[in-house]
Design an enzyme around this catalytic site. Sequence first.
Site, PDB file in Angstrom:
ATOM      1  N   LYS A   1      16.721  58.703  23.826  1.00 32.66           N
ATOM      2  CA  LYS A   1      18.198  58.411  24.219  1.00 32.66           C
ATOM      3  C   LYS A   1      18.011  57.325  25.105  1.00 32.66           C
ATOM      4  O   LYS A   1      18.985  56.421  25.010  1.00 32.66           O
ATOM      5  CB  LYS A   1      18.791  59.759  25.034  1.00 32.66           C
TER       6      LYS A   1
ATOM      7  N   GLY B   1      13.282  62.344  32.100  1.00 36.18           N
ATOM      8  CA  GLY B   1      12.052  61.108  31.964  1.00 36.18           C
ATOM      9  C   GLY B   1      12.674  60.167  30.876  1.00 36.18           C
ATOM     10  O   GLY B   1      12.345  60.731  29.499  1.00 36.18           O
ATOM     11  N   HIS B   2      13.114  59.022  30.903  1.00 36.11           N
ATOM     12  CA  HIS B   2      13.704  58.207  29.954  1.00 36.11           C
ATOM     13  C   HIS B   2      12.970  56.984  29.873  1.00 36.11           C
ATOM     14  O   HIS B   2      12.830  56.240  30.864  1.00 36.11           O
ATOM     15  CB  HIS B   2      15.312  58.016  30.484  1.00 36.11           C
TER      16      HIS B   2
ATOM     17  N   THR C   1      10.423  71.961  34.480  1.00 37.47           N
ATOM     18  CA  THR C   1       9.842  70.549  34.871  1.00 37.47           C
ATOM     19  C   THR C   1       9.231  70.836  36.456  1.00 37.47           C
ATOM     20  O   THR C   1       8.545  70.117  36.973  1.00 37.47           O
ATOM     21  CB  THR C   1      10.523  69.303  34.939  1.00 37.47           C
TER      22      THR C   1
ATOM     23  N   SER D   1      15.662  54.098  14.487  1.00 34.51           N
ATOM     24  CA  SER D   1      14.678  53.401  15.498  1.00 34.51           C
ATOM     25  C   SER D   1      13.310  53.424  14.670  1.00 34.51           C
ATOM     26  O   SER D   1      12.879  54.689  14.204  1.00 34.51           O
ATOM     27  CB  SER D   1      14.776  54.076  16.757  1.00 34.51           C
TER      28      SER D   1
ATOM     29  N   ARG E   1      28.128  77.346  45.998  1.00 38.27           N
ATOM     30  CA  ARG E   1      28.774  76.692  47.020  1.00 38.27           C
ATOM     31  C   ARG E   1      28.199  76.546  48.327  1.00 38.27           C
ATOM     32  O   ARG E   1      28.496  76.740  49.526  1.00 38.27           O
ATOM     33  CB  ARG E   1      30.285  77.138  47.340  1.00 38.27           C
TER      34      ARG E   1
ATOM     35  N   GLN F   1      18.273  65.388  28.900  1.00 35.47           N
ATOM     36  CA  GLN F   1      17.965  66.576  28.225  1.00 35.47           C
ATOM     37  C   GLN F   1      18.601  66.639  26.818  1.00 35.47           C
ATOM     38  O   GLN F   1      18.732  65.609  26.153  1.00 35.47           O
ATOM     39  CB  GLN F   1      18.394  68.160  28.945  1.00 35.47           C
TER      40      GLN F   1
ATOM     41  N   GLY G   1      10.451  52.089  16.101  1.00 34.08           N
ATOM     42  CA  GLY G   1       9.468  51.575  17.274  1.00 34.08           C
ATOM     43  C   GLY G   1      10.151  51.809  18.570  1.00 34.08           C
ATOM     44  O   GLY G   1      11.144  51.796  18.662  1.00 34.08           O
TER      45      GLY G   1
ATOM     46  N   ASP H   1      14.028  64.355  24.968  1.00 36.33           N
ATOM     47  CA  ASP H   1      13.059  63.308  24.623  1.00 36.33           C
ATOM     48  C   ASP H   1      13.202  62.914  23.279  1.00 36.33           C
ATOM     49  O   ASP H   1      12.396  62.160  22.454  1.00 36.33           O
ATOM     50  CB  ASP H   1      11.437  63.787  24.806  1.00 36.33           C
TER      51      ASP H   1
END
Length: 425
Positions: free
Chosen positions: A16, A40-41, A127, A414, A141, A223, A416, A13
């Site tokens: 990315k 969650g992007h 999650t 960054s 396998r 992640q 904002g 989080d």
Amino acid sequence: MENTVVIGAQWGDEGKAKITDILAEKADIIIRYQGGCNAGHTVVADGKTFKFHLIPSGILYKGKTCIIGAGTVIYPEVLEEEIENLKKENIDLSGLKISPLATITMPYHIDLDGASESGAKHKIGTTKKGIGPTYTDKIARRAIKVQDLFNEESLSGRIDEILSLKNKELKEIYGLKTYTKEETLELCDKYRKIIEPFVFNDWQEFYHGALTAKKTILFEGAQGIMLDIDWGTYPYVTSSNPVAGGSCTGSGFGPSTVKEIIGVSKAYITRVGEGPFATELTDETGEKIRDIGAEFGTTTGRPRRCGWFDAVVAKYGVLVSGLTSMAVTKLDVFDTFEEIKICTAYKDKRTGKTCEYYPTDVNLHKYIEPVYETHKGWKTDISKAKSYDELPENAKKYLKRLEELMGVKISIISVGPKREQTIFV
Ligand code: GDP
Ligand code: IMO
Ligand code: MG
């Protein structure tokens, strides 16, 4: 732009997706190479907020090839929802490709993730998206790969084998509902239909062409380094390799393809789920960071644990992922802070000795405490700053000190969530 990997350098989080989205404008191919819908992007573009779980964050630009790579695990129900939401926004999905070698998350993986978490003495705080159980089956396998969905005869045999084991585990260990062959085949049929329009059968031809034509590739990590199955705070980790090395095994592009590796760190740290977090703030300062930074999980809505920037973690990330630079996000969250702390080392409470290296044995964390230095805040709104020069002196000092401690340059700042709130250094 050179071929670039974007990865989280903390516990996920970090922002990315925002960084991937910005760099994607100059890339031809964007590939998600590990993880699944545990990710969650968030991308804020043209006044709209998009939340991606499986689809690469480059999809918002027309004409890009966006690949969900072999190293990922795909829960088709979430994929379908994501596809439908993007269609409603008129986003062009013609460039979306799904590797035939990616692994399918089945509903029983989700059942098992939930049951093992609720029954566990030491919870991981997953999650509950079935990630661990899916990767477990892949390594053992006995998973279903995308390409298996298209081979009726072999799928039937595989499902017999899988269910004979899975149903025992579901029923006898966890007392859960079992699955019949008929319903599992029906699910596979449904999943095949969801994936079929995007399946990337001619990927070898495409990869050859892309490498020959020197197309620009952007690798989007999910992640973060500290959640890596091998290098993270095991067992409080995810079940894949978010470190930079994972970008090669999970995408099928070799290490020589990668030129730049950008780690993404917040100006502080957050973590969701359990596990050690040396600089965690459980007081009102932590709450202030959570409130201003809106630190609630994109996938689960859980409040994120918040704490000061930890240079020991950052240095560790630079080392195990060979970061060539760092992007620092959410610097604006500190705009109203009088003071900001940075953890520069850990002190062993037993011996009083300090150490700048990360203790990878989580059992040792009860003996350590962070050593802090304190920096003056800038008490100015920086959310409209367009260049490094426009930043207040104290913000520059803070960033300079981070660079010094991490041992790499900060290439992106960054201030904002929006695209235009980004400073390239
Ligand atoms: P990811 O999983 O690393 O892509 O990050 P998430 O999307 O889960 O969480 C990052 C959150 O921070 C999102 O809500 C972003 O819109 C937001 N964000 C990203 N960069 C900045 C920033 O520089 N400042 C602020 N205030 N918010 C940001
Ligand atoms: P993005 O890509 C933050 C965490 C979970 C839990 C641990 C294991 O948005 O940064 P899992 O469901 O993967 O088995 O859970 O990993 N986790 C994340 N934390 N961001 C993520 O993704 C995460 N994906 C998993 O909270 O602690
Ligand atoms: Mg996230």
